[in-house]
Design a protein around this motif. Structure first.
Motif, mmCIF file in Angstrom:
data_model
loop_
_atom_site.group_PDB
_atom_site.id
_atom_site.type_symbol
_atom_site.label_atom_id
_atom_site.label_comp_id
_atom_site.label_asym_id
_atom_site.label_seq_id
_atom_site.Cartn_x
_atom_site.Cartn_y
_atom_site.Cartn_z
ATOM 1 N N PRO A 184 39.441 35.557 43.049
ATOM 2 C CA PRO A 184 38.943 34.342 42.388
ATOM 3 C C PRO A 184 39.437 34.179 40.951
ATOM 4 N N PRO A 185 39.365 32.948 40.436
ATOM 5 C CA PRO A 185 39.613 32.762 38.996
ATOM 6 C C PRO A 185 38.541 33.529 38.205
ATOM 7 N N TYR A 186 38.904 33.940 36.977
ATOM 8 C CA TYR A 186 37.993 34.795 36.207
ATOM 9 C C TYR A 186 36.743 34.060 35.719
ATOM 10 N N CYS A 187 36.761 32.737 35.778
ATOM 11 C CA CYS A 187 35.604 31.982 35.295
ATOM 12 C C CYS A 187 34.535 31.831 36.389
ATOM 13 N N ILE A 188 34.712 32.462 37.519
ATOM 14 C CA ILE A 188 33.733 32.314 38.614
ATOM 15 C C ILE A 188 32.350 32.755 38.122
ATOM 16 N N THR A 189 31.323 31.989 38.510
ATOM 17 C CA THR A 189 29.967 32.295 38.031
ATOM 18 C C THR A 189 29.278 33.256 39.005
ATOM 19 N N GLU B 198 28.414 31.417 42.131
ATOM 20 C CA GLU B 198 29.577 31.142 42.992
ATOM 21 C C GLU B 198 30.062 32.411 43.694
ATOM 22 N N LEU B 199 30.122 33.513 42.942
ATOM 23 C CA LEU B 199 30.593 34.767 43.550
ATOM 24 C C LEU B 199 29.614 35.212 44.636
#
Ligand SMILES: Cc1ncc(COP(=O)(O)O)c(C=O)c1O
Length: 457
Positions: free
Chosen positions: A436-441, A444-445
């Motif tokens: 995933p992109p590093y900004c995933i919350t 969301e994860l």
């Protein structure tokens, strides 16, 4: 006509069998980890759109920098000209890429970055093994005077299951697979070996010792082989192999097109090894996933083989969009974000969550009885025994269904199931993975893990 219908009439999509293809999903917007379709449905982009997006889609900081650069200088020929974004990017990258790097050569995608690396290493030996060169005017043959250099090397060493891109050189050093099948007779010969482990390391070292003096370069995806099936191997054995390779004077090319910029937990996967590469290939996350850009960095020793009065020893390679100012600007903006402590914290957090989730799945799977999850219906698929693996922000496993490999149709079914839950993943055959992109919350994860767990029952 809808966008899908218009697409159907004129577009040929990559890596997609065009007959009976599923209509592509029209995406109208991206924000953070989310992609939005025409109907307003949102999907968590759990594979960072083919492993490129680092900080999220349509990032305002990168967008603003791009806008300003577009108003200033959008493109200029890079032979005979230079510009601030290209020089700044090289100045900022050289000290942080692992190894003793001196020069950055720009291209415009991952395949070209590896193609450049292969040509750069082969010509290194070609240049050094020849003295002064002259070209016959009648026909294009090169006459060279004797050099003191001890011989030209022409062979390349690579790993089975490797993937280095889709151009011919890149395909040649990639595994002979479904991706390359139609071109096998056009690909140059390569010495392929398995990735190292406790059992085969002595044998691999033996191969390197016996053929080392003919090998120009060794190209490898450090610790994670991406398109070959997110296959992982240990740094300890790789270090031993690299030591043996370097003792033979072979040029080591780390293809960090996928592993670079934090994916494996460290900024670059080569940081896990004490033996560092002589050439490194970067793309994908280089621009935070915003623009196409490729980099091939090399040591001064390699660069010096090209610094010569003899014009025939020039590196005759370049692309129209080499060092495009917009792409370099996106890369600089992405670096600003990547090097913030918050970003490394996010990478560490995802890495820890992946380990916790992997343990959780292993526990579930080891209690593999029909009633192990009383609140849920029958397991959908079985996890392939001991296939669960994670390194940094990457987590992968195989599903025990059908034949292993890219052509396993289970991938389409799984993508559909995930999309129904608002998550985008694209398994490589029966290999399911997330990146995933590093900004995933957190939320969301959790949703992504929930979907994977449900997939496995
Ligand atoms: C390790 C590696 N090298 C090279 C490439 C080729 O990159 P591109 O698709 O940008 O040509 C890829 C793409 O997946 C990759 O994973």
């Amino acid at each position: 006509m809808t966008l899908q219908e218009r697409d159907h009439a004129v577009i040929w999509h990559p890596f997609t069998q065009q007959k009976n293809r599923q209509p592509p999903v029209p995406i109208v917007k991206g924000k953070g980890t989310l992609l939005f379709d025409e109907q307003g449905n949102e999907y968590i982009d759990a594979i960072s759109s083919w492993w490129v997006t680092l900080h999220g889609h349509a990032h305002p900081y990168i967008a603003e920098k791009l806008y300003q650069q577009a108003l200033t200088l959008e493109q200029v020929i890079f032979a005979g000209f230079t510009h601030e974004p290209a020089v700044s990017l090289a100045e900022r990258l050289l000290p942080i890429i692992p190894g003793n790097f001196a020069r950055i050569f720009y291209s415009d995608n991952g395949s070209t970055s590896t193609e450049v690396a292969l040509k750069m290493s082969l010509q290194y030996w070609w240049n050094n093994s020849r003295g002064q060169l002259t070209v016959d005017s009648e026909q294009i043959t090169v006459n060279s005077q004797q050099s003191t250099f001890n011989g030209e090397r022409t062979k390349i060493l690579a790993f089975n299951d490797a993937y280095h891109g889709d151009t011919f050189g890149a395909m040649s050093v990639s595994d002979r697979s479904v991706f390359t099948l139609a071109f096998h007779d056009k690909l140059f010969e390569v010495i392929f070996i398995d990735t190292p482990n406790a059992d085969n390391i002595s044998q691999l070292k033996q191969i390197v010792i016996s053929q080392g003096q003919e090998i120009a370069a060794f190209i490898y995806e450090p610790l994670v082989q991406g398109a070959g099936g997110i296959k992982m191997y240990e740094a300890k054995w790789m270090d031993e192999l690299l030591k043996a390779v370097k003792q033979q004077g072979i040029i080591c090319i780390a293809d960090e097109v996928m592993t670079g910029f934090g994916r494996t937990g460290k900024l670059f996967a080569s940081e896990y090894m004490t033996e560092k590469p002589d050439i490194i290939c970067l793309s994908k996350g280089l621009t935070g996933g915003t623009m196409a850009l490729g980099i091939t960095a090399c040591t001064d020793k390699i660069y010096q083989a090209y610094v010569n009065d003899d014009k025939l020893k020039t590196f005759f390679h370049g692309h129209s969009f080499t060092a495009n100012p917009l792409a370099c600007t996106a890369a600089l903006a992405s670096l600003d974000l990547l090097l913030k402590p918050e970003c490394q914290q996010q990478i560490d957090w995802i890495s820890t969550q992946n380990k916790v989730f992997a343990n959780h799945l292993t526990t579930l799977n080891s209690n593999s009885t029909p009633d192990r999850l009383p609140t849920k219906s029958r397991p959908t698929y079985d996890l392939r025994h001991e296939s669960l693996r994670t390194l940094g922000t990457i987590l992968a496993f195989e599903i025990a269904e059908g034949q292993d490999g890219y052509l396993n149709n289970i991938s389409t079914t799984i993508t559909q199931k995930a999309m129904e839950q608002g998550i985008y993943i694209r398994p490589l055959g029966n290999t399911v993975y997330i990146m995933p992109p590093y900004c995933i919350t957190l939320e969301e994860l959790g949703k992504v893990y929930g979907m994977l767990e449900e997939l496995l029952g």
